[in-house]
Design a protein around this motif. Structure first.
Motif, short mmCIF file in Angstrom:
data_model
loop_
_atom_site.label_atom_id
_atom_site.label_comp_id
_atom_site.label_asym_id
_atom_site.label_seq_id
_atom_site.Cartn_x
_atom_site.Cartn_y
_atom_site.Cartn_z
N ILE A 179 47.25 90.45 -53.47
CA ILE A 179 47.00 91.74 -54.10
C ILE A 179 48.11 92.02 -55.12
O ILE A 179 49.28 91.70 -54.87
N ASP A 180 47.73 92.56 -56.26
CA ASP A 180 48.69 92.92 -57.30
C ASP A 180 48.77 94.44 -57.38
O ASP A 180 47.80 95.11 -57.73
N LEU A 181 49.93 94.99 -57.03
CA LEU A 181 50.08 96.45 -56.98
C LEU A 181 49.96 97.09 -58.36
O LEU A 181 49.65 98.29 -58.46
N ALA A 182 50.19 96.32 -59.42
CA ALA A 182 50.06 96.86 -60.78
C ALA A 182 48.61 97.26 -61.07
O ALA A 182 48.34 98.08 -61.95
N GLU A 183 47.66 96.67 -60.32
CA GLU A 183 46.24 96.95 -60.53
C GLU A 183 45.72 98.05 -59.60
O GLU A 183 44.53 98.38 -59.63
N VAL A 184 46.58 98.57 -58.75
CA VAL A 184 46.17 99.63 -57.81
C VAL A 184 46.48 100.98 -58.44
O VAL A 184 47.63 101.39 -58.55
N HIS A 185 45.44 101.69 -58.86
CA HIS A 185 45.62 102.93 -59.63
C HIS A 185 46.16 104.08 -58.80
O HIS A 185 46.77 105.01 -59.33
N GLU A 186 45.95 104.04 -57.48
CA GLU A 186 46.41 105.16 -56.64
C GLU A 186 47.91 105.12 -56.34
O GLU A 186 48.45 106.04 -55.75
N LEU A 187 48.59 104.05 -56.75
CA LEU A 187 50.03 103.92 -56.51
C LEU A 187 50.81 103.99 -57.81
O LEU A 187 50.41 103.39 -58.82
N ASN A 188 51.92 104.74 -57.78
CA ASN A 188 52.78 104.89 -58.95
C ASN A 188 54.23 104.54 -58.54
O ASN A 188 54.78 105.17 -57.64
N PRO A 189 54.84 103.53 -59.18
CA PRO A 189 56.19 103.12 -58.77
C PRO A 189 57.24 104.22 -58.92
O PRO A 189 58.31 104.16 -58.31
N ARG A 190 56.96 105.26 -59.74
CA ARG A 190 57.93 106.35 -59.94
C ARG A 190 57.78 107.47 -58.92
O ARG A 190 58.57 108.41 -58.91
N ASP A 191 56.76 107.37 -58.09
CA ASP A 191 56.53 108.38 -57.05
C ASP A 191 57.70 108.39 -56.05
O ASP A 191 58.15 107.34 -55.60
N LYS A 192 58.19 109.59 -55.70
CA LYS A 192 59.31 109.70 -54.76
C LYS A 192 58.94 109.20 -53.36
O LYS A 192 59.81 108.75 -52.61
N LYS A 193 57.67 109.31 -53.01
CA LYS A 193 57.22 108.87 -51.68
C LYS A 193 56.45 107.55 -51.76
O LYS A 193 55.54 107.30 -50.97
N ILE A 194 56.84 106.70 -52.73
CA ILE A 194 56.06 105.48 -52.98
C ILE A 194 56.06 104.53 -51.78
O ILE A 194 55.04 103.92 -51.48
N GLU A 195 57.18 104.41 -51.08
CA GLU A 195 57.23 103.46 -49.95
C GLU A 195 56.26 103.88 -48.85
O GLU A 195 55.56 103.06 -48.28
N GLU A 196 56.24 105.19 -48.57
CA GLU A 196 55.33 105.72 -47.55
C GLU A 196 53.88 105.47 -47.95
O GLU A 196 53.05 105.04 -47.11
N LYS A 197 53.55 105.71 -49.22
CA LYS A 197 52.18 105.50 -49.70
C LYS A 197 51.81 104.02 -49.73
O LYS A 197 50.67 103.64 -49.44
N MET A 198 52.79 103.17 -50.07
CA MET A 198 52.54 101.72 -50.08
C MET A 198 52.21 101.21 -48.68
O MET A 198 51.29 100.42 -48.50
N ILE A 199 52.96 101.70 -47.69
CA ILE A 199 52.73 101.27 -46.30
C ILE A 199 51.31 101.65 -45.87
O ILE A 199 50.58 100.82 -45.31
N LYS A 200 50.90 102.89 -46.15
CA LYS A 200 49.55 103.34 -45.78
C LYS A 200 48.48 102.49 -46.45
O LYS A 200 47.51 102.07 -45.82
N TYR A 201 48.69 102.20 -47.75
CA TYR A 201 47.71 101.41 -48.50
C TYR A 201 47.64 99.98 -47.97
O TYR A 201 46.54 99.44 -47.74
N LEU A 202 48.78 99.35 -47.75
CA LEU A 202 48.81 97.95 -47.31
C LEU A 202 48.31 97.80 -45.88
O LEU A 202 47.66 96.82 -45.54
N VAL A 203 48.60 98.79 -45.02
CA VAL A 203 48.06 98.78 -43.66
C VAL A 203 46.54 98.80 -43.70
O VAL A 203 45.86 98.06 -42.98
N ARG A 204 46.01 99.66 -44.56
CA ARG A 204 44.55 99.76 -44.70
C ARG A 204 43.95 98.43 -45.16
O ARG A 204 42.92 97.98 -44.65
N LYS A 205 44.60 97.77 -46.11
CA LYS A 205 44.10 96.51 -46.66
C LYS A 205 44.11 95.39 -45.61
O LYS A 205 43.16 94.62 -45.51
N VAL A 206 45.19 95.32 -44.82
CA VAL A 206 45.27 94.27 -43.80
C VAL A 206 44.21 94.50 -42.72
O VAL A 206 43.56 93.55 -42.26
N LYS A 207 44.02 95.76 -42.32
CA LYS A 207 42.99 96.07 -41.32
C LYS A 207 41.60 95.73 -41.84
O LYS A 207 40.74 95.24 -41.09
N GLU A 208 41.36 95.97 -43.14
CA GLU A 208 40.08 95.60 -43.75
C GLU A 208 39.86 94.09 -43.69
O GLU A 208 38.75 93.62 -43.40
#
Length: 343
Positions: A80-109
């Motif tokens: 997966i390339d995070l640059a292509e994931v529109h719901e994630l922004n590297p400048r977001d202050k809570k980016i690590e928390e959002k990345m974990i939620k997104y990646l957990v969802r992808k692995v479970k899928e």
């Protein structure tokens, strides 16, 4: 080249399991690639179904029957390339928390999709076969998600693993963060505009054993054991996961100490025992210094016998010079201890 009289080649060094016999592009022989029976590394080729092969030979004819292995730990892998994931922004202050939620969802899928396809396949082959051996915890998957993170931070596998304790058999190895070659090239270009790379000075590698040994030597914490032996045992425990290394070192040292005290028949009170204990510690440290000096002498002799074994000629000279300095320091230390003992 493979001789022309060869009819069948078993391609045994590849891990991917291929069920079909293939004709060689060169020569007249056939190739079979049974692959590994279990996933031995987390790479795409290991995600293919696993087989074993039965080879039947009759004179100059042969037949290969592939049998699908069912009692194998299921393995799923995806990139997966995070640059292509529109719901994630590297400048977001809570980016690590959002990345974990997104990646957990992808692995479970990934795991759920594979389970669904496996159920469909099992339903298509309704015949039920008796299994002599069954996989332990078959619901647990091997999973690998390769994440090209670019400007995004890399997440600790430790914090991510807690989400997959009951789903995956490798929760701490699921995520693999990588940069694409173009990204790495841009970063390297931005960091340095030098046309000619500069060779860095050699830096002595610090191991956990060296740090512990240095700390114990300075603080004088050990009275019964030698710092060198304990540092080696701890390093084996940390690096090689040798669970018994520290216990074995303590037992060995304790037995040596017992033997030393039994030999001193006059050690009948606490003061004499403490004095003998100090003598024993000094003796052990002296033996350690002697052993270290011998090891360094062996390394220098080996490098002199094999010129160029450590980098170029200049690198080898520097390495020998560094070892000579260390050895001289150990010899001085040994003389100091002997002089102190004499007094």
């Amino acid at each position: 080249m493979i001789p022309s009289w060869i009819d069948l080649v078993v391609w045994g060094h590849e891990h991917e399991s291929k069920a079909q016999v293939e004709e060689s592009l060169k020569g007249s022989f056939m190739i079979v690639q049974p692959g590994s029976t279990v996933a031995t590394s987390l790479v795409p080729g290991e995600a293919a179904p696993k087989h074993c092969a039965i080879l039947s030979i009759d004179k100059s004819l042969f037949k290969i029957d592939h049998i699908r292995l069912k009692q194998v730990r299921p393995f799923v892998i995806k990139e997966i390339d995070l640059a292509e994931v529109h719901e994630l922004n590297p400048r977001d202050k809570k980016i690590e928390e959002k990345m974990i939620k997104y990646l957990v969802r992808k692995v479970k899928e990934m795991i759920e999709n594979d389970r669904a396809s496996s159920r469909e396949e099992d339903a298509a082959h309704c015949e039920q076969q008796h299994q002599m051996f069954n996989l332990v915890r078959p619901e647990k998957y091997l999973a690998r998600l390769v994440v090209y993170h670019g400007q995004f931070p890399a997440i600790s596998n430790q914090s991510f693993a807690t989400n997959f304790a009951s789903l995956a058999s490798n929760p701490k190895d699921i995520l693999l963060f990588k940069r694409r070659k173009t990204q790495m090239h841009k970063i390297a270009s931005a960091k340095s505009k030098l046309s000619t790379p500069i060779r860095p000075d050699s830096i002595e590698e610090l191991s956990i054993g060296c740090l512990i040994k240095d700390n114990l030597s300075r603080n004088g914490s050990l009275k019964m054991f030698s710092e060198n032996r304990m540092s080696v045992a701890i390093e084996q425990f940390v690096k090689k996961e040798s669970i018994s290394s520290i216990v074995d070192a303590v037992k060995w040292n304790r037995e040596k100490l017992k033997s030393h005290l039994f030999e001193q028949k006059g050690a009948c009170n606490e003061a004499i025992i403490l004095e003998e204990l100090a003598k024993f510690s000094e003796k052990m440290r002296g033996e350690d210094l002697h052993g270290q000096i011998q090891n360094i002498q062996g390394s220098i002799a080996l490098m002199e016998l094999k010129p160029g074994s450590v980098g170029g000629e200049n690198d080898q000279k520097k390495e020998i010079e560094k070892l000579m300095n260390i050895m001289e320091g150990l010899k001085k230390k040994k003389k100091t201890k002997v002089g102190t003992k004499g007094k």
